[in-house]
Write an enzyme that holds these catalytic residues in place. Structure first.
Site, short mmCIF file in Angstrom:
data_model
loop_
_atom_site.label_atom_id
_atom_site.label_comp_id
_atom_site.label_asym_id
_atom_site.label_seq_id
_atom_site.Cartn_x
_atom_site.Cartn_y
_atom_site.Cartn_z
N HIS A 123 0.84 -1.20 0.00
CA HIS A 123 0.00 0.00 0.00
C HIS A 123 0.88 1.25 0.00
O HIS A 123 0.67 2.18 -0.81
CB HIS A 123 -0.89 -0.05 1.24
CG HIS A 123 -1.71 1.18 1.49
ND1 HIS A 123 -3.09 1.18 1.40
CD2 HIS A 123 -1.37 2.44 1.86
CE1 HIS A 123 -3.56 2.40 1.69
NE2 HIS A 123 -2.52 3.18 1.99
N GLU A 124 1.88 1.29 0.88
CA GLU A 124 2.75 2.47 0.97
C GLU A 124 3.67 2.60 -0.25
O GLU A 124 3.93 3.71 -0.71
CB GLU A 124 3.58 2.42 2.26
CG GLU A 124 2.75 2.40 3.54
CD GLU A 124 1.76 3.55 3.64
OE1 GLU A 124 2.07 4.66 3.14
OE2 GLU A 124 0.67 3.36 4.20
N GLU B 76 -6.22 6.68 -1.13
CA GLU B 76 -6.09 5.53 -0.24
C GLU B 76 -6.70 4.27 -0.87
O GLU B 76 -6.20 3.17 -0.68
CB GLU B 76 -6.77 5.83 1.11
CG GLU B 76 -6.01 6.81 1.97
CD GLU B 76 -4.64 6.32 2.35
OE1 GLU B 76 -4.50 5.12 2.69
OE2 GLU B 76 -3.69 7.11 2.31
#
Length: 369
Positions: free
Chosen positions: A140-141, A191
């Site tokens: 995700h990051e 996100e």
């Protein structure tokens, strides 16, 4: 220091597919993608933000994490180091961002920085998640880094801090808060993009679901159920009347992240699409084609996505918007019934917006998309 390819060979888990040259456009949410494409096309955009970097506390943040956190490496948090290099290898991110573990009991992770992104994860998150769940978070990051989200996250942090400092000035923070609100709305969509990147890295939808459940409810998996958790998102979307719809908007405005159940439902839905399967099969946009991307086409895609969202939504406000767009009659009666939760005492004026009308028939298709 070992290469990302070598470290991937050391990871004891199953072999994962790799996506050479993948563009972040492959996994970006349509609203996120259209904003990023437009920003990348702006002449002098990079120069402006480089100039801004002198005002932003980026150097201070880097020194803070270097001096007061633990940097992930071959010598420290080696299992996280392996996952980080593995994620960069899978998404073909050439330069591995520095990653730090910061002492904080609250589970959290972020990717910040203007010149070069850095990734920070808290001890609360490291202690909460198992290996496969953590792999999805690191993916995700890394997805944030590949998309360039770190730049805007840094600006958002700076502007939020600035708004607090000038709050005492009459109207001093109105303009800043307007920008912050817009950035938060965009960042919530980013996100969802990064959740997709996490799935491409972990390639385990159940691990992604477990991680989101743990962030919402703590380390009590034996007390939780994925299907019941996803049912909460469905209930949240379709429950209540227009008053609840307005409250949902007010609740989410101050947040930089969408609600956890909503993220889980969005990711599960995307994992079942043809778009995701094509990426897994090796058919995806390439980074070297980014310069040829049409801003107009990206905005059209974003507009089409929002139109589909309104049409398929079970939220009372979105249903009403769909009614108006479709030219439905008796809007005054609909507004009255939606706000009061009433409906049906007088004839059938409220019936079209109930579960037995044409809108109710849209529920199954929305759930199964």
């Amino acid at each position: 220091m070992t290469s990302s390819h070598e470290s991937q060979d050391r990871v004891p888990s199953r072999q994962r597919k790799r996506f050479p040259g993948i563009s972040s456009r492959a996994y970006e949410h349509p609203a996120d993608r259209s904003a990023l494409v437009a920003l990348r096309k702006l002449s002098g955009f990079d120069t402006v933000f480089k100039a801004l970097s002198g005002l932003l506390p980026e150097r201070s943040l880097r020194l803070l994490f270097l001096s007061d956190s633990v940097r992930v490496s071959d010598a420290q948090f080696t299992h996280l180091n392996d996952m980080l290099r593995d994620a960069c290898y899978i998404l073909d991110l050439e330069k591995v961002p520095p990653m730090y573990v910061n002492q904080d009991p609250k589970p959290n992770a972020m990717c910040i920085g203007l010149d070069e992104p850095i990734i920070v994860v808290t001890t609360g998150l490291v202690e909460l998640l198992d290996e496969e769940e953590m792999r999805a978070v690191i993916g995700h990051e890394v997805g944030h880094a590949l998309s360039g989200h770190a730049v805007y996250r840094t600006i958002l942090l700076f502007l939020t801090s600035l708004a607090l400092k000038v709050a005492w000035i009459p109207l001093g923070n109105v303009a800043i808060m307007a920008i912050v609100t817009a950035l938060r709305e965009w960042f919530r969509k980013s996100e969802l993009s990064a959740d997709r990147a996490g799935l491409l890295v972990g390639q385990d939808i159940q691990a992604s679901m477990r991680g989101l459940m743990k962030i919402a409810g703590g380390n009590h998996l034996h007390e939780m159920n994925v299907d019941a958790f996803l049912a909460q998102a469905d209930e949240y979307e379709k429950s209540g009347d227009l008053r609840d719809s307005v409250l949902k908007i007010l609740n989410v405005l101050p947040r930089s992240h969408p609600f956890t159940t909503v993220r889980a439902a969005e990711l599960k839905k995307w994992s079942e699409t043809r778009e995701y399967q094509r990426i897994m099969d090796g058919h995806y946009p390439r980074r070297d084609e980014d310069k040829d991307t049409s801003v107009t086409d990206s905005f059209k895609e974003s507009a089409s996505h929002y139109a589909d969202s309104v049409r398929n939504s079970k939220d009372p406000l979105m249903k009403l918007v769909g009614d108006i767009a479709g030219g439905a009659g008796d809007l005054g009666g609909k507004l009255r019934d939606k706000f009061t939760g009433g409906g049906g005492a007088k004839g059938g004026s409220a019936k079209p917006s109930g579960t037995e009308g044409p809108e109710g028939s849209q529920g199954p298709s929305a759930e199964g998309s």
